[in-house]
Scaffold this active site. Sequence first.
Site, short mmCIF file in Angstrom:
data_model
loop_
_atom_site.label_atom_id
_atom_site.label_comp_id
_atom_site.label_asym_id
_atom_site.label_seq_id
_atom_site.Cartn_x
_atom_site.Cartn_y
_atom_site.Cartn_z
N ASP A 134 0.94 -1.26 -0.15
CA ASP A 134 0.33 -0.20 0.31
C ASP A 134 1.10 1.08 0.26
O ASP A 134 1.64 1.25 0.69
CB ASP A 134 -1.07 0.25 1.28
N HIS A 141 -3.79 14.24 1.90
CA HIS A 141 -3.52 13.00 1.89
C HIS A 141 -2.68 13.44 3.36
O HIS A 141 -3.18 12.84 4.35
CB HIS A 141 -4.33 11.42 1.62
N GLU A 210 -10.43 3.98 4.15
CA GLU A 210 -9.46 4.79 3.38
C GLU A 210 -10.08 4.81 1.91
O GLU A 210 -10.32 3.20 1.40
CB GLU A 210 -7.86 3.90 2.95
N GLU A 212 -9.18 3.63 -2.06
CA GLU A 212 -8.17 4.14 -2.43
C GLU A 212 -8.40 3.10 -3.50
O GLU A 212 -9.11 2.60 -3.79
CB GLU A 212 -7.51 2.89 -1.94
N ASP A 245 -8.79 0.92 2.42
CA ASP A 245 -8.14 -0.23 3.03
C ASP A 245 -7.86 0.18 4.25
O ASP A 245 -8.94 1.30 4.96
CB ASP A 245 -6.70 0.48 2.69
N ARG A 249 -7.85 3.43 13.75
CA ARG A 249 -6.86 4.20 13.62
C ARG A 249 -6.46 4.38 15.59
O ARG A 249 -5.01 5.29 15.28
CB ARG A 249 -7.45 5.94 13.93
N GLN A 252 -3.29 1.56 15.48
CA GLN A 252 -2.05 2.14 14.75
C GLN A 252 -1.87 3.44 15.47
O GLN A 252 -0.28 3.35 14.97
CB GLN A 252 -2.67 3.09 12.97
N LYS A 265 -3.98 -2.10 10.11
CA LYS A 265 -4.50 -2.20 8.42
C LYS A 265 -4.45 -3.50 7.95
O LYS A 265 -4.59 -4.06 6.70
CB LYS A 265 -3.32 -2.07 8.19
N THR A 269 -9.11 -5.44 3.55
CA THR A 269 -8.85 -4.91 2.64
C THR A 269 -10.16 -5.19 1.99
O THR A 269 -10.11 -6.30 0.92
CB THR A 269 -7.66 -4.98 2.04
N GLU A 379 -9.36 12.11 7.62
CA GLU A 379 -9.49 13.04 8.13
C GLU A 379 -11.14 13.97 7.66
O GLU A 379 -11.17 15.40 8.03
CB GLU A 379 -9.19 13.38 6.37
#
Length: 446
Positions: A134, A141, A210, A212, A245, A249, A252, A265, A269, A379
């Site tokens: 990834d 971002h 996410e 993507e 993805d 958080r 992480q 992560k 996915t 975000e």
Amino acid sequence: MINISLVPLIKIYTMTWPIPISADSPFSLQNIPYGVYSTEADPSPRIGVPVGDDFVLNLRVISQSGCLNCGSTPYLEADSLNPFMEQTADVWKTVRAAILSALGSDMNPFPANALDKSSEVINHLPCTIGDYTDFYSSREHATNVGIMFRGKENALQPNWLHLPVGYHGRASSVYLTGGDVVRPSGQLQKDKDDPKQGSVYGACRLCDFELEMAVFVGGPENAPGSTVSMDGAMDRIFGFVVMNDWSARDIQKWEYVPLGPFGAKNWATTISPWVVTPMALEPFKCATSAGEQTNPVPLDYLKDPEYGSYDINLGVDIQSPAMSEPARVVTSNFKNLYWNVKQQLVHHSVTGCNMRAGDLLGSGTISGQTEDSFGSMLEQCWKGTKEVKVGDETRKFLKDGDTVFMTGLCQKEGYGNVGFGECKARVVPAGTKLVPGKGKGVWLSE
Ligand code: MN
């Protein structure tokens, strides 16, 4: 004995010529994407091409019948796309041209059982994914995340404009659209403002998506120690999918120093079902939102003389169990990536890494400049400082029961639409037991 019950079905199928394609179908003749599917009537997985909204071409039947007029194509008769992905870009072009030529015939050239109804299709993962990587290639971002965690002055790390930052992910947990994903549990910082307090075990509270896209690598493997050059990069890209993805958080935040994301992560996915080729995307080539890469100019090996991207409209919608329909949360575009897929692939191999057909390279979260284009809840809620509107509801991160829908669509005057099919999955509570669904790569709550 003739199976009478099949006769009327075959009649309906053979009468459908040319195959009807509505003007707003994502599967126009410009598209011709590849996927793997089965049906209840024929449970053996096979390669298919959706044409319009109602039918899928069974490439196994078509290849065996010899009606493609492009020689022997055993790789189209497999139960996964890997053997086709391993062919050269010239073979991919020849097969696409042959399919288009057959679809353009005055008379239906296909055997009667070459078409399956889209409504009966069960999608499977398109191939065995060897390795999954990834990237982190949207400047907006990376800047947003940098501001949130390090402040405005140090938003972009010093390396970011010099190379496509990435990490090696986990292929075993790449799932196909249509399943459930279990909210992960793991180590969370005990006090979110003071890492010195240590950790507790618990369910992730900051569950995120996410937005993507990802490319499937194809073509003959480069020998270990050799690299994929910018010249040859396009011939190593088999096709594109939309990708979510999933990210935890809080897990992480505690774990990522100093080697990057790990458990935050590796739990899920999700990808869309149909792999769209670069040939389909050709008319949608455009400049990236960055325009040019001049400050700094990339090192020679990363310089792309045709630096650009594709104009792919991307969206994220969320639906809670209480909502009657999904509500739009993110509207973005693939061109919002500073490092393009060729540069990602070239950089991936610059150290001599052998890239194999079936490897999956995620683009990184695709955020643009406006708030509505920010491609993650992190975000959207700006690290939990504001509520995000989801229809009539609000939330900061994902709740149990939320279904996240991602879509990609190319539209341009004079060309048929090019879509990817839906990339959709539902978050279920921590500890939920999953069982295999009908399609390979789809898991559902028991
Ligand atoms: Mn990501």
